[in-house]
Design a protein around this motif. Structure first.
Motif, PDB file in Angstrom:
ATOM      1  N   CYS A 166      15.856 -15.758-100.178  1.00 23.20           N
ATOM      2  CA  CYS A 166      14.694 -14.863-100.000  1.00 23.20           C
ATOM      3  C   CYS A 166      13.352 -15.561-100.207  1.00 23.20           C
ATOM      4  N   CYS A 218      13.542 -10.903-104.540  1.00 25.01           N
ATOM      5  CA  CYS A 218      14.861 -11.290-104.045  1.00 25.01           C
ATOM      6  C   CYS A 218      15.748 -10.053-103.997  1.00 25.01           C
ATOM      7  N   VAL A 219      16.413  -9.883-102.859  1.00 23.24           N
ATOM      8  CA  VAL A 219      17.282  -8.715-102.692  1.00 23.24           C
ATOM      9  C   VAL A 219      18.755  -9.111-102.608  1.00 23.24           C
ATOM     10  N   CYS A 220      19.063 -10.354-102.923  1.00 22.10           N
ATOM     11  CA  CYS A 220      20.449 -10.828-102.831  1.00 22.10           C
ATOM     12  C   CYS A 220      21.342 -10.119-103.841  1.00 22.10           C
ATOM     13  N   TYR A 277      19.789 -20.754-107.712  1.00 24.55           N
ATOM     14  CA  TYR A 277      19.595 -19.830-106.594  1.00 24.55           C
ATOM     15  C   TYR A 277      19.423 -20.600-105.282  1.00 24.55           C
TER      16      TYR A 277
HETATM   17 ZN   LIG Z   1      17.527 -13.430-102.590  1.00 20.02          ZN
END
Ligand SMILES: [Zn+2]
Length: 301
Positions: A132, A112-114, A128
């Motif tokens: 992603c 996950c890159v959030c 969440y």
């Molecule tokens: Zn994410």
């Protein structure tokens, strides 16, 4: 008091990211009382993976406070130097990494890159939001965290102290929670399970604020072959002491033992405070007296 289950080991698990406060001591003393009641050993486990917040002064404070209040432990570090040389979580990184590798091999987690901001804005209380989850970002990507993919339909079996098995719904707020942080260190949920299994803990005492974490951890353990024993651990979730309207926090300071001592509090004063909170029939003034009163008081069974 007949037919009490026996437990092998419980633990005190403070995090050295602030000075210990009355709420921590409440948790320690209940742990100590239950250990005595069930002849369990006590491990001192200091969780120091939150590298940006851990300070030596806070580690020193743990030992100093335990000595001040004469709270004993059977296993684990005897002082800060011993902790750093032999018991830091950094020395168990390979255990955590093995667990993460197992999850990755099972496709049980995703990258996950959030940003934190993006997740907060989407309404964090529902967990969440899944941005992603289907993007198949490689787990090897720099600067991503790993989330453990949870299933909403699942119910989690938990053994509540002393021996009641119940099934609880998986907590919404823990949906797809983080098991490996962006800095590459394992997240608390994962390291806590791995450590408890590593040290042979079968009785876990913690505040009710960790109820959701407990369920997430039991579910996580069910996906890790080496962590199966965690599923038969017994949990005691105690009420939290409040600082006015709020949960006691390390940041507030006014309930820290250091602060209270500087303002003249003696060991007996701390024991009286905790006894009052628990409505013990008599106010304890020492460790052994506390244990005796707590274990004698039927309402605490
Ligand atoms: Zn994410």
């Amino acid at each position: 008091m007949n037919n009490l289950p026996t437990f092998t080991k419980t633990r005190l698990a403070p995090t050295p990211s602030g000075y210990l406060h009355l709420g921590n001591i409440l948790s320690f003393l209940i742990t100590s009382a239950l250990a005595r009641r069930h002849q369990a050993k006590i491990l001192l486990r200091i969780d120091d993976l939150d590298r940006s917040r851990v300070k030596d002064a806070f580690i020193d404070d743990i030992f100093e406070t335990l000595h001040f209040l004469e709270i004993p432990w059977d296993e684990g570090p005897k002082d800060t130097a011993d902790f750093k040389s032999n018991f830091s979580q950094v020395q168990r990184m390979d255990l955590y990494e093995n667990a993460l590798k197992e999850l990755a091999e099972k496709n049980a987690c995703f990258a996950c890159v959030c940003s934190r901001k993006k997740i907060v804005e989407s309404g964090k209380s529902k967990g969440y939001p899944g941005f992603c989850k289907r993007l198949h970002i490689p787990l090897s990507r720099k600067g991503c965290c790993w989330r453990y993919g949870t299933s909403r339909e699942k119910s989690v079996p938990i053994i509540i102290y002393p021996d009641q098995l119940v099934n609880s719904d998986f907590p919404v707020g823990m949906k797809d929670y983080v098991v490996r942080k962006k800095d590459g260190y394992p997240a608390y949920q994962l390291s806590s399970v791995v450590d408890d299994v590593h040290f042979g803990i079968d009785l876990i005492v913690r505040g009710v604020d960790l109820w959701d974490s407990t369920l997430a951890q039991i579910d996580l353990a069910s996906n890790l072959p080496d962590c199966q024993p965690f599923q038969s651990a017994v949990f005691f979730h105690h009420q939290l002491m409040k600082d006015g309207e709020h949960k006691m926090a390390k940041s507030s300071g006014s309930t820290s033992i250091q602060f209270l001592r500087k303002n003249g509090a003696k060991k007996a004063d701390i024991y009286r405070e905790i006894s009052k909170f628990l409505n013990l029939p008599t106010l304890a003034t020492s460790h052994d007296q506390f244990i005796e009163l707590y274990n004698r008081d039927a309402s605490q069974q």
